[in-house]
Design a protein around this motif. Structure first.
Motif, mmCIF file in Angstrom:
data_model
loop_
_atom_site.group_PDB
_atom_site.id
_atom_site.type_symbol
_atom_site.label_atom_id
_atom_site.label_comp_id
_atom_site.label_asym_id
_atom_site.label_seq_id
_atom_site.Cartn_x
_atom_site.Cartn_y
_atom_site.Cartn_z
ATOM 1 N N ARG A 1 0.825 -1.204 0.000
ATOM 2 C CA ARG A 1 0.000 0.000 0.000
ATOM 3 C C ARG A 1 0.865 1.263 0.000
ATOM 4 N N GLN A 2 1.987 1.208 0.716
ATOM 5 C CA GLN A 2 2.887 2.357 0.713
ATOM 6 C C GLN A 2 3.408 2.662 -0.687
ATOM 7 N N GLY A 3 3.719 1.625 -1.428
ATOM 8 C CA GLY A 3 4.204 1.835 -2.791
ATOM 9 C C GLY A 3 3.191 2.582 -3.633
ATOM 10 N N ILE A 4 1.915 2.200 -3.528
ATOM 11 C CA ILE A 4 0.848 2.894 -4.253
ATOM 12 C C ILE A 4 0.759 4.343 -3.792
ATOM 13 N N PHE A 5 0.796 4.551 -2.491
ATOM 14 C CA PHE A 5 0.626 5.897 -1.934
ATOM 15 C C PHE A 5 1.736 6.833 -2.393
ATOM 16 N N TRP A 6 2.988 6.430 -2.189
ATOM 17 C CA TRP A 6 4.104 7.317 -2.496
ATOM 18 C C TRP A 6 4.230 7.566 -4.001
ATOM 19 N N THR A 7 3.933 6.551 -4.807
ATOM 20 C CA THR A 7 3.987 6.733 -6.262
ATOM 21 C C THR A 7 2.928 7.736 -6.711
ATOM 22 N N GLY A 8 1.712 7.557 -6.202
ATOM 23 C CA GLY A 8 0.643 8.491 -6.549
ATOM 24 C C GLY A 8 0.935 9.900 -6.074
ATOM 25 N N LEU A 9 1.503 10.028 -4.877
ATOM 26 C CA LEU A 9 1.804 11.352 -4.328
ATOM 27 C C LEU A 9 2.864 12.063 -5.156
ATOM 28 N N ALA A 10 3.903 11.343 -5.565
ATOM 29 C CA ALA A 10 4.974 11.954 -6.348
ATOM 30 C C ALA A 10 4.456 12.453 -7.692
ATOM 31 N N ILE A 11 3.675 11.611 -8.377
ATOM 32 C CA ILE A 11 3.158 12.006 -9.689
ATOM 33 C C ILE A 11 2.166 13.164 -9.543
ATOM 34 N N SER A 12 1.327 13.128 -8.508
ATOM 35 C CA SER A 12 0.348 14.196 -8.293
ATOM 36 C C SER A 12 1.035 15.531 -8.037
ATOM 37 N N ALA A 13 2.143 15.511 -7.289
ATOM 38 C CA ALA A 13 2.870 16.752 -7.026
ATOM 39 C C ALA A 13 3.414 17.345 -8.323
ATOM 40 N N VAL A 14 3.940 16.495 -9.196
ATOM 41 C CA VAL A 14 4.494 16.976 -10.471
ATOM 42 C C VAL A 14 3.391 17.529 -11.370
ATOM 43 N N THR A 15 2.313 16.775 -11.522
ATOM 44 C CA THR A 15 1.223 17.234 -12.388
ATOM 45 C C THR A 15 0.558 18.480 -11.813
ATOM 46 N N GLY A 16 0.530 18.602 -10.482
ATOM 47 C CA GLY A 16 -0.028 19.800 -9.863
ATOM 48 C C GLY A 16 0.784 21.037 -10.196
ATOM 49 N N LEU A 17 2.100 20.906 -10.192
ATOM 50 C CA LEU A 17 2.956 22.042 -10.545
ATOM 51 C C LEU A 17 2.779 22.429 -12.010
ATOM 52 N N LEU B 1 2.104 4.314 6.872
ATOM 53 C CA LEU B 1 3.329 4.635 6.158
ATOM 54 C C LEU B 1 4.535 4.462 7.074
ATOM 55 N N SER B 2 5.675 4.237 6.462
ATOM 56 C CA SER B 2 6.940 4.214 7.198
ATOM 57 C C SER B 2 7.669 5.531 6.919
ATOM 58 N N PRO B 3 8.633 5.909 7.761
ATOM 59 C CA PRO B 3 9.339 7.179 7.529
ATOM 60 C C PRO B 3 10.070 7.227 6.191
ATOM 61 N N ARG B 4 10.412 6.079 5.644
ATOM 62 C CA ARG B 4 11.147 6.044 4.377
ATOM 63 C C ARG B 4 10.181 5.765 3.223
ATOM 64 N N PRO B 5 10.067 6.682 2.267
ATOM 65 C CA PRO B 5 9.140 6.468 1.143
ATOM 66 C C PRO B 5 9.484 5.212 0.347
ATOM 67 N N ARG B 6 8.429 4.501 -0.088
ATOM 68 C CA ARG B 6 8.593 3.320 -0.930
ATOM 69 C C ARG B 6 7.794 3.548 -2.211
ATOM 70 N N PHE B 7 8.457 3.446 -3.353
ATOM 71 C CA PHE B 7 7.793 3.688 -4.633
ATOM 72 C C PHE B 7 7.556 2.367 -5.352
ATOM 73 N N ALA B 8 6.479 2.330 -6.116
ATOM 74 C CA ALA B 8 6.123 1.131 -6.885
ATOM 75 C C ALA B 8 5.958 1.553 -8.338
ATOM 76 N N LEU B 9 7.068 1.665 -9.050
ATOM 77 C CA LEU B 9 7.024 2.129 -10.430
ATOM 78 C C LEU B 9 6.251 1.169 -11.329
ATOM 79 N N ASN B 10 6.185 -0.109 -10.939
ATOM 80 C CA ASN B 10 5.437 -1.080 -11.735
ATOM 81 C C ASN B 10 3.927 -0.849 -11.656
ATOM 82 N N GLN B 11 3.491 0.013 -10.728
ATOM 83 C CA GLN B 11 2.064 0.298 -10.583
ATOM 84 C C GLN B 11 1.629 1.546 -11.359
#
Length: 292
Positions: free
Chosen positions: A81-97, A212-222
């Motif tokens: 679940r963390q992988g989904i969360f952090w991946t979505g958050l990173a992409i959303s921040a970029v598209t938001g900018l 979530l854990s303090p260290r972000p986990r990304f799931a690029l395959n998602q």
């Protein structure tokens, strides 16, 4: 960590309260806004929020996509679940900018050449565009964080945070107006402060409920599956608002901002009647996402 399964009726009532309280707040604050800042400025402010809402399509449907995937992974490990969360958050921040930059350029053109705004108000609107552009990434991140909590069926936490954010979003500009700063840049900046505090609270709640854990986990395959699901949400997000907000853009362009205010206030109140079916839909969404 298996997600709890609250009763659908209870979740619906929590969602209903989360929608009803802002509606009551709107009833209370609109007359105060009209008294403090005037009908014309309130009409411009209504157009500004419409622009912000429509440009929310730059989240590419990731808020709903993350809600869907996190709900489907209710029995999976927290790391998935963390992988989904952090991946979505990173992409959303970029598209938001990116969306904020486009909104800044388009907003200047709209207020300069399309809407009927008097000279001083037009200058205010143009000066407020940097603030509006910076508000878009926050709005998109809020959508993502809300999707994560919805996917975990944490409706009490989600609605509590959204009520908190709405109260700040409505009251901070009023405080600024009472202090005598009634121009649009000050009003929008005050609303953004409320949004920022809402982001911080939603993130803290997501940290607990995803968890979530303090260290972000990304799931690029998602990324592909999130984009595929979010793409259909984006199509709806592009077409749907045109059918519900285009009337106010047309009124603003042809008649003026005072007419936008006269139209928007009763329209928003009537639209609040849809909160019951919307509350049920929100409660049902993660349940359907869990089913094959």
């Amino acid at each position: 960590m298996t997600a709890p399964h609250p009763r659908i009726a209870r979740s619906t009532l929590i969602n209903l309260a989360g929608a009803a309280i802002p509606a009551v707040l709107l009833l209370i604050t609109v007359p105060i806004y009209l008294h403090l800042i005037g009908e014309a400025r309130y009409g411009v402010l209504a157009i500004v929020w419409l622009l912000l809402g429509y440009f929310g399509v730059f989240d590419l449907g990731f808020g709903r996509a993350v809600a869907n995937r996190i709900a489907a992974l209710h029995d999976a490990t927290a790391e998935e679940r963390q992988g989904i969360f952090w991946t979505g958050l990173a992409i959303s921040a970029v598209t938001g900018l990116i969306g904020g930059a486009i909104l800044y350029l388009l907003g200047d053109w709209l207020f300069a050449h399309v809407f009927h705004i008097s000279g001083s108000l037009r200058i205010e609107a143009e000066n407020a565009m940097p603030w509006l552009a910076s508000a878009l990434p926050l709005a998109i991140i809020i959508s993502l964080l809300a999707g994560a909590l919805e996917g975990r069926q944490a409706f009490l936490a989600l609605n509590g945070a959204q009520i908190f954010g709405t109260v700040l979003y409505q009251l901070f500009p009023l405080v600024v107006a009472y202090a005598g700063w009634i121009t649009l840049p000050y009003l929008i900046a005050a609303a953004i402060v409320g949004r920022l505090l809402s982001v911080l609270l939603l993130f803290a709640l997501s940290y607990r409920h995803v968890p979530l854990s303090p260290r972000p986990r990304f799931a690029l395959n998602q990324v592909k599956s999130l984009l595929h699901y979010g793409g259909w949400i984006t199509v709806t997000g592009l077409v749907g608002p045109l059918l519900t907000v285009f009337d106010r853009f047309l009124i603003g362009a042809k008649v003026g901002m005072v007419a936008v205010t006269a139209y928007t206030v009763p329209y928003n109140l009537v639209m609040r009647l849809s909160i019951l079916p919307a509350s049920l839909q929100t409660a049902l969404f993660p349940r359907f996402a869990m089913v094959d």
